[in-house]
Design a protein around this motif. Structure first.
Motif, PDB file in Angstrom:
ATOM      1  N   GLY A  71       5.766   8.124   3.549  1.00  0.00           N
ATOM      2  CA  GLY A  71       4.811   7.060   3.270  1.00  0.00           C
ATOM      3  C   GLY A  71       5.138   5.783   4.025  1.00  0.00           C
ATOM      4  N   THR A  72       4.234   4.826   3.916  1.00  0.00           N
ATOM      5  CA  THR A  72       4.365   3.522   4.566  1.00  0.00           C
ATOM      6  C   THR A  72       4.331   2.431   3.508  1.00  0.00           C
ATOM      7  OG1 THR A  72       3.209   4.388   6.508  1.00  0.00           O
ATOM      8  CG2 THR A  72       3.403   2.000   6.323  1.00  0.00           C
ATOM      9  N   VAL A  73       5.216   1.460   3.627  1.00  0.00           N
ATOM     10  CA  VAL A  73       5.257   0.341   2.684  1.00  0.00           C
ATOM     11  C   VAL A  73       4.160  -0.665   3.045  1.00  0.00           C
ATOM     12  CG1 VAL A  73       6.678  -1.511   1.733  1.00  0.00           C
ATOM     13  CG2 VAL A  73       7.731   0.662   2.393  1.00  0.00           C
ATOM     14  N   VAL A  74       3.349  -1.024   2.056  1.00  0.00           N
ATOM     15  CA  VAL A  74       2.287  -2.008   2.249  1.00  0.00           C
ATOM     16  C   VAL A  74       2.369  -3.029   1.125  1.00  0.00           C
ATOM     17  CG1 VAL A  74       0.768  -0.374   3.429  1.00  0.00           C
ATOM     18  CG2 VAL A  74       0.583  -0.660   0.954  1.00  0.00           C
ATOM     19  N   TRP A 232       3.675  -1.654  -2.522  1.00  0.00           N
ATOM     20  CA  TRP A 232       3.108  -0.306  -2.626  1.00  0.00           C
ATOM     21  C   TRP A 232       3.646   0.570  -1.496  1.00  0.00           C
ATOM     22  CZ3 TRP A 232      -2.829  -1.390  -3.553  1.00  0.00           C
ATOM     23  CH2 TRP A 232      -3.020  -1.729  -4.900  1.00  0.00           C
ATOM     24  N   VAL A 233       3.747   1.857  -1.809  1.00  0.00           N
ATOM     25  CA  VAL A 233       4.003   2.865  -0.779  1.00  0.00           C
ATOM     26  C   VAL A 233       2.803   3.803  -0.759  1.00  0.00           C
ATOM     27  CG1 VAL A 233       5.416   4.835  -0.087  1.00  0.00           C
ATOM     28  CG2 VAL A 233       6.503   2.773  -0.972  1.00  0.00           C
ATOM     29  N   GLU A 234       2.180   3.918   0.395  1.00  0.00           N
ATOM     30  CA  GLU A 234       1.061   4.843   0.552  1.00  0.00           C
ATOM     31  C   GLU A 234       1.620   6.137   1.141  1.00  0.00           C
ATOM     32  OE1 GLU A 234      -1.883   2.834   2.890  1.00  0.00           O
ATOM     33  OE2 GLU A 234      -2.589   1.631   1.189  1.00  0.00           O
ATOM     34  N   GLN A 260      13.638   5.228   5.880  1.00  0.00           N
ATOM     35  CA  GLN A 260      13.973   6.045   7.041  1.00  0.00           C
ATOM     36  C   GLN A 260      14.788   5.257   8.060  1.00  0.00           C
ATOM     37  OE1 GLN A 260      12.933   9.562   7.530  1.00  0.00           O
ATOM     38  NE2 GLN A 260      12.926   9.110   5.352  1.00  0.00           N
ATOM     39  N   ALA A 261      14.660   3.933   8.012  1.00  0.00           N
ATOM     40  CA  ALA A 261      15.348   3.106   9.001  1.00  0.00           C
ATOM     41  C   ALA A 261      16.692   2.598   8.482  1.00  0.00           C
ATOM     42  CB  ALA A 261      14.464   1.922   9.396  1.00  0.00           C
ATOM     43  N   GLY A 262      16.738   2.203   7.208  1.00  0.00           N
ATOM     44  CA  GLY A 262      17.966   1.659   6.639  1.00  0.00           C
ATOM     45  C   GLY A 262      18.580   2.584   5.612  1.00  0.00           C
ATOM     46  N   GLN A 263      19.488   1.997   4.801  1.00  0.00           N
ATOM     47  CA  GLN A 263      20.211   2.773   3.805  1.00  0.00           C
ATOM     48  C   GLN A 263      19.738   2.476   2.388  1.00  0.00           C
ATOM     49  OE1 GLN A 263      22.410   5.099   4.776  1.00  0.00           O
ATOM     50  NE2 GLN A 263      21.905   4.504   6.880  1.00  0.00           N
ATOM     51  N   GLY A 264      18.724   1.631   2.240  1.00  0.00           N
ATOM     52  CA  GLY A 264      18.289   1.237   0.920  1.00  0.00           C
ATOM     53  C   GLY A 264      17.600   2.349   0.149  1.00  0.00           C
ATOM     54  N   VAL A 311       9.114   5.360   4.750  1.00  0.00           N
ATOM     55  CA  VAL A 311      10.048   5.766   3.704  1.00  0.00           C
ATOM     56  C   VAL A 311       9.807   7.217   3.311  1.00  0.00           C
ATOM     57  CG1 VAL A 311      10.307   3.435   2.770  1.00  0.00           C
ATOM     58  CG2 VAL A 311       8.499   4.915   1.893  1.00  0.00           C
ATOM     59  N   HIS A 312      10.828   7.802   2.700  1.00  0.00           N
ATOM     60  CA  HIS A 312      10.739   9.158   2.152  1.00  0.00           C
ATOM     61  C   HIS A 312      10.644   9.026   0.638  1.00  0.00           C
ATOM     62  CE1 HIS A 312      11.508  13.537   2.091  1.00  0.00           C
ATOM     63  NE2 HIS A 312      12.077  13.255   0.935  1.00  0.00           N
TER      64      HIS A 312
END
Length: 403
Positions: A71-74, A232-234, A260-264, A311-312
């Motif tokens: 998904g993508t964070v919006v 939101w995550v879509e 996917q990019a960081g460790q959070g 994000v996953h």
């Protein structure tokens, strides 16, 4: 002489006949020798090859499906602030930078208020004049009423008390002037208050358009803000996956989210499913809410969730009852599994309730207690001989002990 010639001819003929005969006898003797000493090929019954395999016993149980998606964070809330009045930017907050955070109701920037302060003074003066005129008119009305009473007493005829004679229209006009002056004062005060621009909610500044000294007109953009209370995550899921998401789950289905990019890592809940499919992929969009993704102003999170980050999401789905859970490696081509049935291979078709990246959940085709082959077989054939790893190890141990 003739007799000697005759004898030579005789023995020559005998020699010619004897040599081929000897060759034939020698060939026959050699053939008899090689036949007698040739190796004899003995037929034997081929031994059946047994494959040593590792197995797992199938067991029934309940499980909860986990739907994995990308998904993508919006922004759950995004707004572009615009000036309601015109003026020169006089000051900006320290947080008025891209990425800066500001609390609800905190001052973001201010415009020069001088012109609007003058307008308030004028409106106050006009209101005072209107109120004074109203007071004078109320006195005039009392005088008019008293004059009419005296005329009625002195005159033999009754004097009509008309609205005009009692100055009622003039009183209404004076009251209207006061109401208008009060409205003008409220408007002037509103314009003065609007020179100070405040954050409408807990927000992060995504983009700023002005700075100190910039002249802005009414309805000109000042900054773009996103709410920090909720992101939101879509997430995009297939229709098959969508069927496993329980939208009626109390409080929303829990979701584990990692960048996917960081460790959070964060937790969220499913709030809704978009009302249309993605035109390109023909997949559904699930909206996941993440509360306080950046932490509070006093205690910000160590890991920052970024807008537009990929994000996953692992979405907790519906409960699966009476299913058999196996490692994903146990599922073979065409949804089949290999069964060790009395040390023979049984290639069996099964019905799946769900499969994830590491597990499969079997609804039918396999019963509890059966042994599922976990080892890889190069050329599996229905009915081929099998032997369990622990049985093979026990046989080897017994053989070593007997020796």
């Amino acid at each position: 002489m003739s007799e000697h010639t005759h004898l030579s001819s005789f023995w020559g003929k005998v020699g010619k006949a004897f040599v081929p005969l000897m060759l034939i006898i020698a060939g026959g003797a050699a053939w008899s020798y090689f036949k007698a000493t040739a190796p004899v090929m003995q037929r034997s019954t081929p031994q059946r090859k047994v494959a040593v395999v590792d197995v797992q016993t199938a067991s029934l149980g309940d499980a909860r499906a986990v739907v994995s998606a990308m998904g993508t964070v919006v922004a759950a809330r995004e707004v572009t602030l615009k000036a309601q009045v015109s003026g020169v930017v006089q000051s900006v907050a320290d947080a008025y930078v891209p990425g800066g955070r500001i609390a609800k109701g905190a001052e973001l920037l201010s415009l020069d208020p001088a012109d609007y302060q003058v307008a308030v003074k004028k409106a106050q003066s006009t209101l005072a004049d209107a109120k004074a005129a109203l007071t004078i008119e109320q006195g005039s009305q009392n005088i008019a009423r008293e004059e009419l009473r005296l005329l009625s007493e002195l005159s033999a005829e009754t004097v009509a008390q008309t609205d005009l004679a009692l100055r009622k229209p003039q009183l209404q006009q004076a009251r209207a002037a006061v109401t208008s002056a009060e409205a003008d004062l409220r408007q002037a005060m509103l314009n003065l208050n609007r020179t100070v621009v405040k954050a409408p909610f807990n927000a992060m500044i995504v983009e700023r358009q002005v700075n100190v000294g910039t002249y802005v007109g009414a309805q000109e953009s000042l900054a773009t803000l996103v709410g920090t209370d909720t992101f939101w995550v879509e997430a995009v899921v297939s229709l098959e996956q969508l069927a496993l998401i329980d939208l009626d789950y109390p409080g929303g289905c829990p979701v584990a989210i990692r960048s996917q990019a960081g460790q959070g890592q964060w937790t969220g809940t499913v709030v809704q499913v978009a009302g249309k499919l993605n035109d390109a992929s023909r997949m559904a969009t699930v909206i996941i809410a993440i509360h306080n993704p950046l932490g509070t102003m006093a205690n910000p999170s160590a890991s920052r969730l970024m807008i537009d980050d990929y994000v996953h999401a692992d979405i907790t789905g519906r409960e699966l009852n009476d299913v058999i859970a196996l490692p994903r490696a146990a599922l073979q081509d065409d949804d089949t599994v290999w069964i060790n049935s009395d040390n023979t291979l049984d290639i069996r078709k099964v019905t799946l309730a769900w499969k994830s990246t590491d597990k499969v959940y079997i609804k039918s085709g396999l019963t509890a207690g059966e042994q599922v082959v976990m080892s890889n077989l190069a050329t599996p054939v229905q009915g081929m001989a099998l032997k369990r790893v622990d049985d093979a190890a026990g046989s080897a141990a017994d053989a070593a002990a007997g020796k």
